[in-house]
Design a protein around this motif. Sequence first.
Motif, PDB file in Angstrom:
ATOM      1  N   PRO A 187       0.823  -1.215   0.000  1.00 17.63           N
ATOM      2  CA  PRO A 187       0.000   0.000   0.000  1.00 17.63           C
ATOM      3  C   PRO A 187       0.858   1.267   0.000  1.00 17.63           C
ATOM      4  O   PRO A 187       1.957   1.288   0.556  1.00 17.63           O
ATOM      5  CB  PRO A 187      -0.788  -0.121   1.302  1.00 17.63           C
ATOM      6  CG  PRO A 187      -0.880  -1.594   1.541  1.00 17.63           C
ATOM      7  CD  PRO A 187       0.435  -2.146   1.070  1.00 17.63           C
ATOM      8  N   GLY A 188       0.332   2.301  -0.648  1.00 16.73           N
ATOM      9  CA  GLY A 188       1.039   3.570  -0.739  1.00 16.73           C
ATOM     10  C   GLY A 188       1.942   3.658  -1.956  1.00 16.73           C
ATOM     11  O   GLY A 188       2.434   4.726  -2.293  1.00 16.73           O
ATOM     12  N   GLN A 189       2.143   2.511  -2.631  1.00 16.86           N
ATOM     13  CA  GLN A 189       2.992   2.495  -3.820  1.00 16.86           C
ATOM     14  C   GLN A 189       2.148   2.658  -5.080  1.00 16.86           C
ATOM     15  O   GLN A 189       0.922   2.501  -5.047  1.00 16.86           O
ATOM     16  CB  GLN A 189       3.776   1.173  -3.876  1.00 16.86           C
ATOM     17  CG  GLN A 189       4.715   0.994  -2.691  1.00 16.86           C
ATOM     18  CD  GLN A 189       5.395  -0.367  -2.671  1.00 16.86           C
ATOM     19  OE1 GLN A 189       5.086  -1.259  -3.462  1.00 16.86           O
ATOM     20  NE2 GLN A 189       6.332  -0.535  -1.751  1.00 16.86           N
ATOM     21  N   ASN A 190       2.811   2.978  -6.187  1.00 14.38           N
ATOM     22  CA  ASN A 190       2.127   3.055  -7.470  1.00 14.38           C
ATOM     23  C   ASN A 190       1.983   1.645  -8.034  1.00 14.38           C
ATOM     24  O   ASN A 190       2.963   0.899  -8.092  1.00 14.38           O
ATOM     25  CB  ASN A 190       2.908   3.937  -8.442  1.00 14.38           C
ATOM     26  CG  ASN A 190       2.817   5.400  -8.070  1.00 14.38           C
ATOM     27  OD1 ASN A 190       1.813   5.837  -7.498  1.00 14.38           O
ATOM     28  ND2 ASN A 190       3.848   6.159  -8.354  1.00 14.38           N
ATOM     29  N   ILE A 191       0.767   1.291  -8.430  1.00 12.26           N
ATOM     30  CA  ILE A 191       0.505  -0.073  -8.891  1.00 12.26           C
ATOM     31  C   ILE A 191      -0.144  -0.044 -10.276  1.00 12.26           C
ATOM     32  O   ILE A 191      -0.793   0.925 -10.656  1.00 12.26           O
ATOM     33  CB  ILE A 191      -0.371  -0.848  -7.877  1.00 12.26           C
ATOM     34  CG1 ILE A 191      -1.778  -0.243  -7.748  1.00 12.26           C
ATOM     35  CG2 ILE A 191       0.321  -0.885  -6.513  1.00 12.26           C
ATOM     36  CD1 ILE A 191      -2.711  -1.058  -6.846  1.00 12.26           C
ATOM     37  N   LEU A 192       0.062  -1.129 -11.013  1.00 15.36           N
ATOM     38  CA  LEU A 192      -0.396  -1.181 -12.395  1.00 15.36           C
ATOM     39  C   LEU A 192      -1.887  -1.492 -12.467  1.00 15.36           C
ATOM     40  O   LEU A 192      -2.344  -2.510 -11.945  1.00 15.36           O
ATOM     41  CB  LEU A 192       0.397  -2.237 -13.170  1.00 15.36           C
ATOM     42  CG  LEU A 192       0.146  -2.253 -14.680  1.00 15.36           C
ATOM     43  CD1 LEU A 192       0.620  -0.954 -15.331  1.00 15.36           C
ATOM     44  CD2 LEU A 192       0.845  -3.441 -15.326  1.00 15.36           C
ATOM     45  N   ALA A 193      -2.619  -0.602 -13.117  1.00  7.93           N
ATOM     46  CA  ALA A 193      -4.068  -0.764 -13.257  1.00  7.93           C
ATOM     47  C   ALA A 193      -4.459  -0.549 -14.715  1.00  7.93           C
ATOM     48  O   ALA A 193      -3.731   0.078 -15.482  1.00  7.93           O
ATOM     49  CB  ALA A 193      -4.801   0.216 -12.354  1.00  7.93           C
ATOM     50  N   ILE A 194      -5.632  -1.074 -15.074  1.00  5.82           N
ATOM     51  CA  ILE A 194      -6.147  -0.939 -16.439  1.00  5.82           C
ATOM     52  C   ILE A 194      -7.535  -0.325 -16.376  1.00  5.82           C
ATOM     53  O   ILE A 194      -8.386  -0.764 -15.604  1.00  5.82           O
ATOM     54  CB  ILE A 194      -6.201  -2.308 -17.143  1.00  5.82           C
ATOM     55  CG1 ILE A 194      -4.776  -2.854 -17.331  1.00  5.82           C
ATOM     56  CG2 ILE A 194      -6.923  -2.208 -18.493  1.00  5.82           C
ATOM     57  CD1 ILE A 194      -4.719  -4.292 -17.792  1.00  5.82           C
TER      58      ILE A 194
ATOM     59  N   LYS B 239     -10.796   1.844 -25.983  1.00  4.10           N
ATOM     60  CA  LYS B 239      -9.702   0.894 -25.765  1.00  4.10           C
ATOM     61  C   LYS B 239      -9.290   0.905 -24.298  1.00  4.10           C
ATOM     62  O   LYS B 239      -9.622   1.826 -23.548  1.00  4.10           O
ATOM     63  CB  LYS B 239      -8.514   1.206 -26.673  1.00  4.10           C
ATOM     64  CG  LYS B 239      -7.926   2.579 -26.460  1.00  4.10           C
ATOM     65  CD  LYS B 239      -6.737   2.788 -27.397  1.00  4.10           C
ATOM     66  CE  LYS B 239      -6.113   4.155 -27.129  1.00  4.10           C
ATOM     67  NZ  LYS B 239      -4.960   4.425 -27.977  1.00  4.10           N
ATOM     68  N   LYS B 240      -8.539  -0.138 -23.938  1.00  3.20           N
ATOM     69  CA  LYS B 240      -8.042  -0.245 -22.568  1.00  3.20           C
ATOM     70  C   LYS B 240      -6.662   0.391 -22.483  1.00  3.20           C
ATOM     71  O   LYS B 240      -5.889   0.324 -23.440  1.00  3.20           O
ATOM     72  CB  LYS B 240      -7.950  -1.718 -22.156  1.00  3.20           C
ATOM     73  CG  LYS B 240      -9.305  -2.384 -22.020  1.00  3.20           C
ATOM     74  CD  LYS B 240      -9.175  -3.866 -21.753  1.00  3.20           C
ATOM     75  CE  LYS B 240      -8.882  -4.638 -23.010  1.00  3.20           C
ATOM     76  NZ  LYS B 240      -8.844  -6.081 -22.833  1.00  3.20           N
ATOM     77  N   LYS B 241      -6.385   0.982 -21.330  1.00  2.00           N
ATOM     78  CA  LYS B 241      -5.090   1.633 -21.130  1.00  2.00           C
ATOM     79  C   LYS B 241      -4.508   1.187 -19.799  1.00  2.00           C
ATOM     80  O   LYS B 241      -5.227   1.126 -18.798  1.00  2.00           O
ATOM     81  CB  LYS B 241      -5.276   3.151 -21.149  1.00  2.00           C
ATOM     82  CG  LYS B 241      -3.973   3.939 -21.079  1.00  2.00           C
ATOM     83  CD  LYS B 241      -4.243   5.434 -21.251  1.00  2.00           C
ATOM     84  CE  LYS B 241      -2.954   6.222 -21.395  1.00  2.00           C
ATOM     85  NZ  LYS B 241      -2.062   6.157 -20.234  1.00  2.00           N
ATOM     86  N   ALA B 242      -3.227   0.850 -19.800  1.00  2.00           N
ATOM     87  CA  ALA B 242      -2.532   0.467 -18.564  1.00  2.00           C
ATOM     88  C   ALA B 242      -1.763   1.662 -18.034  1.00  2.00           C
ATOM     89  O   ALA B 242      -1.066   2.349 -18.785  1.00  2.00           O
ATOM     90  CB  ALA B 242      -1.581  -0.688 -18.840  1.00  2.00           C
ATOM     91  N   ASP B 243      -1.901   1.922 -16.742  1.00  2.00           N
ATOM     92  CA  ASP B 243      -1.192   3.044 -16.132  1.00  2.00           C
ATOM     93  C   ASP B 243      -1.006   2.774 -14.649  1.00  2.00           C
ATOM     94  O   ASP B 243      -1.599   1.838 -14.094  1.00  2.00           O
ATOM     95  CB  ASP B 243      -1.971   4.347 -16.339  1.00  2.00           C
ATOM     96  CG  ASP B 243      -1.034   5.542 -16.501  1.00  2.00           C
ATOM     97  OD1 ASP B 243       0.159   5.424 -16.126  1.00  2.00           O
ATOM     98  OD2 ASP B 243      -1.491   6.580 -17.010  1.00  2.00           O
ATOM     99  N   TYR B 244      -0.208   3.624 -14.015  1.00  2.00           N
ATOM    100  CA  TYR B 244       0.043   3.456 -12.585  1.00  2.00           C
ATOM    101  C   TYR B 244      -0.876   4.347 -11.758  1.00  2.00           C
ATOM    102  O   TYR B 244      -1.043   5.532 -12.048  1.00  2.00           O
ATOM    103  CB  TYR B 244       1.505   3.761 -12.260  1.00  2.00           C
ATOM    104  CG  TYR B 244       2.423   2.650 -12.691  1.00  2.00           C
ATOM    105  CD1 TYR B 244       2.590   1.516 -11.908  1.00  2.00           C
ATOM    106  CD2 TYR B 244       3.105   2.716 -13.905  1.00  2.00           C
ATOM    107  CE1 TYR B 244       3.408   0.476 -12.308  1.00  2.00           C
ATOM    108  CE2 TYR B 244       3.935   1.676 -14.310  1.00  2.00           C
ATOM    109  CZ  TYR B 244       4.085   0.561 -13.499  1.00  2.00           C
ATOM    110  OH  TYR B 244       4.890  -0.465 -13.900  1.00  2.00           O
TER     111      TYR B 244
END
Length: 223
Positions: A37-44, A50-55
């Motif tokens: 927790p508190g960290q940047n995590i990969l989400a879609i 379209k789908k985009k992956a980002d932190y």
Amino acid sequence: MNVCGRYTLLAEELDILEAFGISNPIEEYQPRYNIAPGQNILAIVSDGQKKKADYLKWGLVPNWAKDPKIGYKMINARTESAADKPSFKRLMEQRRCLIVADSFYEWKRNGKEKQPLRISLQDRKLFAFAGLWDRWKVGDQELVTCTILTKEPNDFMSEIHNRMPVILPKDKELDWIEKEKKDPYEMRDFLLGLPDEALTAYEVSSYVNNAKNDGADCVLPLA
């Protein structure tokens, strides 16, 4: 310890792009052994086309929050009550995301001790937790944050913990993140009605307990 307070994402970037049908490269992608927790995590997320992956930062800060520190208390959301809670209701309607993982850790009570376990799906490596996201802005400070939804444990998980993260079956991922505004209770029922996938687990060392430890030793089976 929160339910689903740590997880891993060890896959190659190309495998993630292929598994989730993403065309944009993932900036500065690094495999992770102990995501906390508190960290940047990969989400879609989906924009409808379209789908985009980002932190996103893990720990939800609702857009109305006065203090962003609230995020540390909101790393998980209970699916059963999310449609009723001001923090989550609007997000259940329109701000749903996939949080990409390939295993998660849980701590099983063993007398006075807690034994960490690494839990994954039996039949596929990559999967997605059901997540919610929000954008918080005060002055020129902006945070885009998320939370992982949880539910009652299935038979396998009930031996380990009294809650578990919601893992989306492959064919339900798009249904969860499609752009259309949805009834929050409908989305709650959608998640609670998902079939359970078979899980597997093994014991790992207490090395994983410290969130600063993020190396291969985290996933080594206990001798």
